[in-house]
Design an enzyme around this catalytic site. Structure first.
Site, short mmCIF file in Angstrom:
data_model
loop_
_atom_site.label_atom_id
_atom_site.label_comp_id
_atom_site.label_asym_id
_atom_site.label_seq_id
_atom_site.Cartn_x
_atom_site.Cartn_y
_atom_site.Cartn_z
N ASP A 185 0.76 -1.24 0.00
CA ASP A 185 0.00 0.00 0.00
C ASP A 185 0.80 1.30 0.00
O ASP A 185 0.62 2.15 -0.84
CB ASP A 185 -0.94 0.04 1.21
CG ASP A 185 -1.78 -1.23 1.34
OD1 ASP A 185 -1.65 -2.12 0.48
OD2 ASP A 185 -2.55 -1.32 2.29
N GLU A 423 2.46 -9.09 11.55
CA GLU A 423 2.24 -8.74 10.15
C GLU A 423 3.60 -8.40 9.51
O GLU A 423 3.90 -8.81 8.41
CB GLU A 423 1.30 -7.53 10.13
CG GLU A 423 0.80 -7.11 8.79
CD GLU A 423 -0.11 -5.89 8.90
OE1 GLU A 423 -0.23 -5.30 10.01
OE2 GLU A 423 -0.70 -5.50 7.87
#
Ligand code: 2M8
Length: 450
Positions: A185, A423
């Site tokens: 992103d 993550e």
């Protein structure tokens, strides 16, 4: 070396914890990407997650990919998010904000999704799932083989959609219309393209949810970035998610070299599966053609000065210049001559990348610690992502580089041995960051261990 104060779980305990994480994130029909931050199915997460699930239960792994495939759009696109039933307000932007089903006749019936896609890692996962199933009993094998037959035409349609609608330069370099489509992103790869995105005064107001769900808001993208992310969604809404009008009108259109490398590898795997499972020769030939085009497009992006692959901003007509992991795309899919490939491999091993003496584990960081854009705690701007380590290792094994593949496995396990299944990780300290109990991290750890 890893920090002395990090706990290290022994492999059996780590595998048990990974299985427990996947189980805990399982709603029954899908495994959410993470418990709180991402309470839905993400497209490329589902691919990696199914590889982890395959070590626990082949039927469940197949069901995961079936859930995603059931959300396929009419033209072939696999959507980047499949929303869980009822969970409309627990993630932003949710189904209302996307409005995909209200605005597009191509959206699937009976399930709500976003209106963009993500990298096509799915065929890679199917190939791996089949390998794992074949180590098991007859029932596992039959389940996986039946799934390959059923899913092949759908995966072919997905690849065709990318080849037909996302090749604006006509040379095989596939484009994304949103940074979210790349899966990376806020990578500095997209900074210059996003500088050309100007949110209109009529951008409908919104409230972010993500900032409340991480320990430190500085790990996530900024508000200015989010305005641009949401503005692009607004632009797509206005053309009803029609794939060609989106490409024609989006103020963000970038040839994504990493996604293109994944596409090349996935086309190869799908073509091989097609051969084995007696799929139509003409379709197999299409896949081989797309793979070859994608591979040479990736090689053609290489910056002669650095040897790294680059993204292409189709709107500005420029190449991206930052040093991110996407620069190594040609090592994944191949396509360089021997000299260029050797040079790129030594860059990968060198002090600006995996050989950086300050790093806790020798996995490719999302951005080079030597680049001025490097932010060691911030999402795709510096941290190491175990799932990307898996992808590099898998690709290297396929390319015949067994020793490199093994090194990625060992370094990935070293990073993840704290059992947090983060993550992403701080590349210099090994600190777990972002969401904990992230499904794709647990999944790749299971695959590394089993
Ligand atoms: C991240 O992306 C989502 C948007 O799609 C988010 O930040 O809300 C990315 O890391 C993406 O690659 C990943 O698929 C997703 C779920 O893990 O989270």
């Amino acid at each position: 070396a890893a920090r002395a104060d990090r706990q290290e779980l022994p492999p059996r305990l780590l595998a048990a914890r990974a299985a427990y994480v996947l189980h805990g994130n399982d709603t029954g029909s899908l495994v959410t990407a993470a418990p709180r931050l991402y309470p839905h199915m993400w497209s490329w997460d589902a691919a990696f997650i199914s590889v982890g699930l395959a070590h626990l239960d082949i039927g469940r792994a197949v069901a995961e990919l079936d859930t995603l495939l059931a959300a396929q759009w009419r033209g072939g696109m696999l959507p980047h998010i499949v929303f869980t039933e009822g969970g409309a307000d627990d993630y932003f932007p949710g189904p209302q904000r996307w409005g995909a089903h209200e605005l597009s006749p191509d959206a699937p019936q009976g399930v709500r999704t976003s209106g963009i896609c993500q990298p096509p890692a799915h065929a890679i996962a199917v190939g791996r799932l089949l390998e794992i199933a074949r180590r098991g009993g007859a029932l596992d094998r039959a389940t996986a083989e039946d799934f390959v037959r059923r899913s092949w035409p759908k995966l072919h349609a997905w690849h065709r959609w990318l080849a037909e609608h996302r090749d604006p330069g006509g040379d095989g370099l596939l484009a994304v219309v949103h940074g979210w489509e790349s899966g990376m992103d806020n990578s500095p790869r997209w900074d210059s393209a996003y500088a050309g995105v100007h949110p209109g005064a009529d951008l409908p107001p919104y409230v972010r949810r993500d900032l409340r769900l991480v320990a430190d808001a500085g790990m996530r993208p900024s508000d200015e970035e989010y305005d641009r992310y949401l503005w692009l969604v607004e632009e797509m809404r206005r053309v009803g998610y029609d794939p060609d009008r989106v490409v024609a009108t989006s103020s963000f259109l970038v040839g994504d070299v990493f996604l293109t490398a994944i596409f090349a590898m996935a086309c190869d795997v799908l073509a091989e599966l097609g051969q084995e499972f007696g799929q139509p020769a003409a379709r197999i030939a299409e896949l081989e053609g797309w793979a070859a085009r994608a591979r040479s497009a990736v090689a053609a992006t290489v910056d002669p000065a650095t040897g790294l692959a680059r993204d292409r901003d189709f709107r500005a007509g420029t190449w991206s210049g930052t040093r991110t992991m996407a620069g190594f795309a040609p090592l994944l899919c191949g396509g360089l001559d021997r000299t260029a490939e050797r040079a790129l491999l030594s860059t990968l091993d060198g002090p600006e990348w995996c050989g950086n003496p300050g790093m806790a584990a020798g996995l490719v960081p999302s951005t080079s610690p030597a680049d001025e854009a490097f932010r060691p705690r911030q999402y795709w701007r510096g941290p190491q992502w175990p799932v990307m380590g898996w992808l590099f290792g898998w690709s290297f094994a396929r390319r015949g580089w067994a020793e490199r593949a093994e090194r990625h496995r060992a370094e990935g396990l070293r990073l993840c041995s704290d059992g947090a299944f983060a993550e992403y990780y701080h590349p210099l300290t090994g600190e777990p960051l972002g969401s904990l109990d992230q499904s794709w991290t647990a999944a790749v750890v299971l695959d590394w261990l089993c």
